[in-house]
Design an enzyme around this catalytic site. Structure first.
Site, PDB file in Angstrom:
ATOM      1  N   ASP A   1      -9.020   0.045   1.828  1.00  0.00           N
ATOM      2  CA  ASP A   1      -8.946   0.657   0.500  1.00  0.00           C
ATOM      3  C   ASP A   1     -10.179   0.316  -0.327  1.00  0.00           C
ATOM      4  O   ASP A   1     -10.757   1.186  -0.987  1.00  0.00           O
ATOM      5  CB  ASP A   1      -7.687   0.183  -0.229  1.00  0.00           C
ATOM      6  CG  ASP A   1      -6.415   0.769   0.368  1.00  0.00           C
ATOM      7  OD1 ASP A   1      -6.528   1.586   1.296  1.00  0.00           O
ATOM      8  OD2 ASP A   1      -5.314   0.392  -0.076  1.00  0.00           O
TER       9      ASP A   1
ATOM     10  N   THR B   1      -2.898   5.280  -4.208  1.00  0.00           N
ATOM     11  CA  THR B   1      -1.901   6.019  -3.423  1.00  0.00           C
ATOM     12  C   THR B   1      -0.506   5.909  -4.028  1.00  0.00           C
ATOM     13  O   THR B   1       0.304   6.821  -3.873  1.00  0.00           O
ATOM     14  CB  THR B   1      -1.872   5.509  -1.974  1.00  0.00           C
ATOM     15  OG1 THR B   1      -1.702   4.086  -1.973  1.00  0.00           O
ATOM     16  CG2 THR B   1      -3.170   5.837  -1.262  1.00  0.00           C
ATOM     17  N   THR B   2      -0.226   4.801  -4.709  1.00  0.00           N
ATOM     18  CA  THR B   2       1.079   4.656  -5.370  1.00  0.00           C
ATOM     19  C   THR B   2       1.099   5.407  -6.696  1.00  0.00           C
ATOM     20  O   THR B   2       2.054   6.118  -7.005  1.00  0.00           O
ATOM     21  CB  THR B   2       1.397   3.170  -5.618  1.00  0.00           C
ATOM     22  OG1 THR B   2       1.351   2.468  -4.375  1.00  0.00           O
ATOM     23  CG2 THR B   2       2.771   3.005  -6.239  1.00  0.00           C
TER      24      THR B   2
ATOM     25  N   ASP C   1       0.851  -1.188   0.000  1.00  0.00           N
ATOM     26  CA  ASP C   1       0.000   0.000   0.000  1.00  0.00           C
ATOM     27  C   ASP C   1       0.888   1.240   0.000  1.00  0.00           C
ATOM     28  O   ASP C   1       1.702   1.432   0.903  1.00  0.00           O
ATOM     29  CB  ASP C   1      -0.906  -0.014   1.232  1.00  0.00           C
ATOM     30  CG  ASP C   1      -1.809   1.204   1.283  1.00  0.00           C
ATOM     31  OD1 ASP C   1      -2.552   1.424   0.316  1.00  0.00           O
ATOM     32  OD2 ASP C   1      -1.755   1.949   2.282  1.00  0.00           O
TER      33      ASP C   1
END
Length: 591
Positions: A398, A97-98, A64
């Site tokens: 998520d 998020t990445t 994550d």
């Protein structure tokens, strides 16, 4: 004597303060951001790798992006902006998020040649903001809306949840978790605006041991059995349609303070004081029983006297209930938390269809089901190790946020890099209508968007150049090519929309806007001043720089020296390149 015409130097900053400005420090900031992106680059997509981060106390295994960025403890002041956008994406959308970090860094990387050639940063910022506005508008045009009240709308939520779980540790158990996640969110509120406090409405309880497929959803409230006293085993553990009393009151016999002083004239007076203490606790217990409650829960301790008292009268009680669990019980059952046992009436009591204390693994759980207000749900997670369960919890969080965002927007786009390539094509076509430097800057922004499909290919072990060439041709020449993305399974291209790889349109819009904003912030920094108090504590007390470090230079000066050494070899001025052995990351993860 000072020569005529010379002026004395004016010192404004404390000795040891590190300052850098102009083109050199801007390039240095871009280099720092690239170093951060390299730490999370390989975690993107279904074939992304995991990172193991150890801080001496516990070990975290995760892919994550937000979790890794938080644990890295990034030291570089400009690169901390990437942590902020990753956290923002996690709280707003949950997924991506990445990719938001990779997008921001790739935009900076594509603009770095313009900075080196002397293009003013404000020109760059203005044009990437225009490109971002066009990109977000194009994503909204491409998005496909669904009526969430229809079976097709329900399938859309299942597919977005499955796509969010694709890159997670529990990807092989999508068939179990995706319906569970959708049911948990849809059972809370039909109004998407009522899902703002999702973390408070859905509890995730972790129980090590057992198989991951033993995880289950409770449409109600479940919490671990609290600390209990003698007499607990004698209590009734199962009720149908019980009345529930919630307290923030301590039901325990209290001793007098150590420094309390009571003067008496005969022993009978002492006995009356003891009797009064007992009478206080009995009055509280009588009030709880007389109100008609079958279950008594309190945030504060319920002592052994109260436990035995309730057990003798067929009641169930639990003390030291966590605040979040007590609030969820109040929401679900309609009960009101009482801060006093005086004046309790039936209107403050809650109810549910069934209550039972059940054993799950090695733990006992108090489970409330059939609640009148379906405002809470609880997910019980099982797994072989604590690290696996912790990563499962992050994955489910998520996916929950993605389903919530899908409910709010009601629109999706295809994943797998398809939407990024289609937006990049649109920006390249628009760039032809721009005169001057803006055309090149918008083209650079469009090229930066290709980092998502490129990294998906690299992480899966495929040749990204071949696949990206095929995708560009498909998007440019074929009318039906707008949803074509990377086929992770076969190393080819496919229609990701028909394959069910769907993401909320808000996910992509938020990623593009946040990445552009972060890139603009970093480009707008023309000077960095590092206070010696944070880098070299001795400087703040008047010590010579490095005096408290065994004669070593402060980290900021070491970085500057390394930069100068590299550029001296090239025969140029400071260009912001970092010397070997100097890392922007402190402690761990920096390589």
């Amino acid at each position: 004597m000072m020569p005529y015409g010379m002026r004395p130097g004016i010192i404004l900053l404390r000795e040891g303060t590190d300052t850098s400005q102009g083109k050199a420090q801007l390039i240095s900031n871009i280099n720092a951001c690239q170093a951060v992106a390299d730490a999370v680059r390989t975690t993107l997509g279904p074939r992304g790798m995991d990172k193991l981060v150890a801080d001496g106390r516990k070990v975290t295994i995760s892919n994550d992006g937000a979790t890794i960025m938080r644990l890295l403890e990034i030291e570089h002041p400009a690169a901390k902006t990437l942590v902020d956008i990753s956290m923002s994406q996690d709280s707003e959308v949950g997924d991506g998020t990445t990719s938001v970090v990779l997008l921001a860094v790739e935009i900076l990387k594509q603009l770095k040649p313009f900075v080196e050639e002397g293009v003013h940063p404000q020109i760059l910022i203005r044009h990437i903001r225009q490109a971002s506005t066009l990109a977000v508008r194009k994503v909204r045009e491409l998005s496909i809306s669904f009526d969430l009240s229809t079976p097709q709308g329900h399938d859309m939520l299942l597919k977005t949840a499955s796509t969010a779980l694709n890159s997670k540790l529990i990807a092989t158990h999508q068939d179990l978790f995706a319906p569970m996640i959708v049911d948990a969110v849809k059972s809370l509120s039909e109004d998407p605006d009522g899902l703002d406090d999702l973390r408070g409405m859905i509890a995730i309880k972790k129980i090590p041991g057992g198989d991951v497929r033993q995880s289950f959803l409770v449409k109600g409230v479940a919490f671990k059995k609290t600390f209990s006293y003698a007499g607990f085993e004698q209590m009734t553990k199962k009720f149908a349609n019980p009345k529930i009393l919630l307290l923030n009151v301590e039901l325990e016999l209290k001793n007098e303070k150590e420094n309390a002083e009571v003067r008496i004239e005969d022993p009978e007076q002492y006995q009356s004081i003891v009797d009064a203490e007992w009478q206080v606790i009995y009055d509280k217990l009588d009030a709880c029983v007389n109100c008609g409650a079958n279950i008594v829960l309190s945030k504060l301790p319920i002592g052994d006297l109260a436990t035995q008292y309730f057990a003798d009268r067929g009641l169930f009680c639990a003390g030291r209930v966590e605040d979040g669990d007590l609030k969820r019980v109040a929401k679900a059952t309609g009960a009101t938390v009482q801060t006093s046992t005086n004046g309790i009436y039936e209107g403050v009591l809650g109810t549910c269809k069934d209550f039972e204390e059940k054993r799950v693994g090695d733990e006992r759980f108090n489970i409330f089901t059939g609640c009148p207000n379906s405002l809470t749900s609880t997910m019980i997670l099982r797994g072989g190790s604590e690290q696996f369960i912790a990563e499962s919890e992050r994955s489910i969080h998520d996916a929950l946020m993605v389903v919530k965002r899908s409910l709010k927007s009601g629109a999706v786009v295809a994943g797998g890099g398809a939407v990024e390539l289609e937006v990049a094509k649109h920006l390249r076509e628009h760039a032809l209508s721009i005169e001057g430097k803006g055309q090149l800057i918008v083209n650079a922004y469009a090229k930066a968007l290709e980092i998502v499909p490129r990294q998906l290919c690299d992480n899966a072990g495929f040749d990204s150049n071949d696949i990206l060439s095929a995708l560009r041709r498909k998007h440019t020449q074929d009318d039906d090519g707008k949803w074509y993305g990377v086929d992770i399974e076969n190393g080819d291209i496919l229609d990701t929309f028909n394959a069910g790889i769907w993401e909320p349109s808000d996910n992509k819009s938020n990623s593009l806007a946040s990445a552009t904003e972060a890139a603009g912030v970093i480009l707008s920094i023309d000077e960095t001043v590092i206070n010696p108090r944070s880098q070299d504590p001795g400087a703040a007390t008047g010590m010579m720089p490095g005096a408290g470090m065994g004669g070593q230079k402060p980290l900021s000066n070491m970085m500057g020296s390394a930069m100068d050494a590299v550029n001296a070899q090239k025969g140029g001025s400071r260009s912001g390149n970092i010397g070997n052995g100097v890392s922007y990351l402190r402690g761990r993860g920096g390589g």
